[in-house]
Design an enzyme around this catalytic site. Sequence first.
Site: not given
Lengths: 216, 216
Positions: A20, A50, A54, A56, A60, A164, A176
Site C-alpha cells: 500500500w 498490512h 493480511h 485488519d 486499524h 473500513h 485483504e
Amino acid sequence: MKKSRWIDISVPLRDGMVHWPDNPPVRIERILDLDRGDLATVSKISMGSHTGTHMDAPLHFVQKGAGMDQMPIDATVGLARVIEIRDRKSIRLKELQHYHIRSGERILFKTKNSGRCWKSDKFVKEFVYLSTEAAIELARIKVRTVGIDYLSIGGYKQNGLEVHRTLLSQGIWVIEGLDLSKVEPGFYDLICLPLKMAQGDGAPARAILKKLGGTR
Amino acid sequence: MKKSRWIDISVPLRDGMVHWPDNPPVRIERILDLDRGDLATVSKISMGSHTGTHMDAPLHFVQKGAGMDQMPIDATVGLARVIEIRDRKSIRLKELQHYHIRSGERILFKTKNSGRCWKSDKFVKEFVYLSTEAAIELARIKVRTVGIDYLSIGGYKQNGLEVHRTLLSQGIWVIEGLDLSKVEPGFYDLICLPLKMAQGDGAPARAILKKLGGTR
C-alpha cells in the site's frame, strides 16, 4: 498418499513486492546464508502490518477497538462462500443482492483483481473495491468476515475510510490481499490464520480453502 | 453460539520480545496512530524469520533444500499428538520410546519450557531440546512434523546443527516457539500456518489445536 485438496489463496511474501502506497516497503534479506559459508540460512523481514495477504483488526480504524490477538478463531476458520463479482470497478449493492447473503457468513469476494493485480510489483490504483452502500448492507446483515483479493477492501483515494469503519466498527473481521485466481465461486472450508500481533492493528496471514465435501 | 474449542498455541508477537541470540531483534512500532490524530493505525514490523512461533524449512540448514513456500499443507494441518516430556534437560531416546511413535505422525513436544521460558523477554539458554539420538530416531521413523515449545529444536550451543540437519534433510518439517502450557497430552486437530515466505528459510506462524472429537 492422496493429494491435498487445500488451495493456497495467500500471495507469496517477497523482497520488493507491492505494498500500500504510504505503508513501509517489504524488505527480506538473508543475514546468514549457507551459500556464503554460514552454518545456517536466516532472514530478516521488514514490512508493514498490512502486507500481502493480511487481516485488519477493528483497531486499524476504530479507537480502542479489538486488536488482532483478540480475534476469535471462528472468525476465519470454518465455512466460507466465494462470490465472484463481475463489476470491473466496485462491488455494488445491486450485484451483491443476487446472493442472498445471511448473518454470520464468511464472504470472500473474487473480483477481476485476482487475475490482474498480483502480476505487478507496482501498486495498482484501479482495483475493484467494496462500495460504501454494499459495506453498509454487509454490516446490516451482520456477516462474520469479509475478504477481498487486493490490498484494501475500500477503494484507493475513494471510500477506504467509510468502508473500513463501517465493517470494523461492527466487529466484522476483514481479510485483504487474497489471491482467488485458482478458486471457483462456491462454498469452502476456510482457514485463515493471521500472526498473533499483540494489540495489532492488522497482521500478515496465511489463508487456504478446501472445496466442501473433500477429505482432509 | 457454541464457544470455539480451538486452543491458541502461538506466542504473541510484541516489540522487544525474546529472540534467538544472533537473530534480529523484534521491533513493532506504530507508524500511523488514531490516538495521534492519524486516519488509521498502521504498524511497521521488523524481525527475523525465526521469531516467536515459527517454522523451519529444509533451506534453513540444507543447501538447495525446500523453502517455506514449498511446504505441503498437510505437513501442518491434520491429526497431531502432544507428548509431554518429563526430562528437565533434553528429550532423550529412552523417554521417547515409551510413546511408540509411528511413521507420518505430527508430534508436538510439551516440555518444561512451556511453563517457564515464555515468562521472560530474556533468552533462556537452558531450555529443553531434542537430543541428537532422539532426532535420529524420529528421522528413522519418518515422522511428518516435529514441534517444540521454545525457540529451537536443538540445544543452545549444544547440538543445534546436528538436530536440524537430521530432521530437515529428511524432509521433516519443524515447528518451533510453541506455547503448550494450556494443552494436555493427547491427540488433537492441528492447524499451523506459516507465512508464505518465497524461498523462505523459515517463517513466523500461527498455530492452534483442537481436542479430537470436538466440533468446529
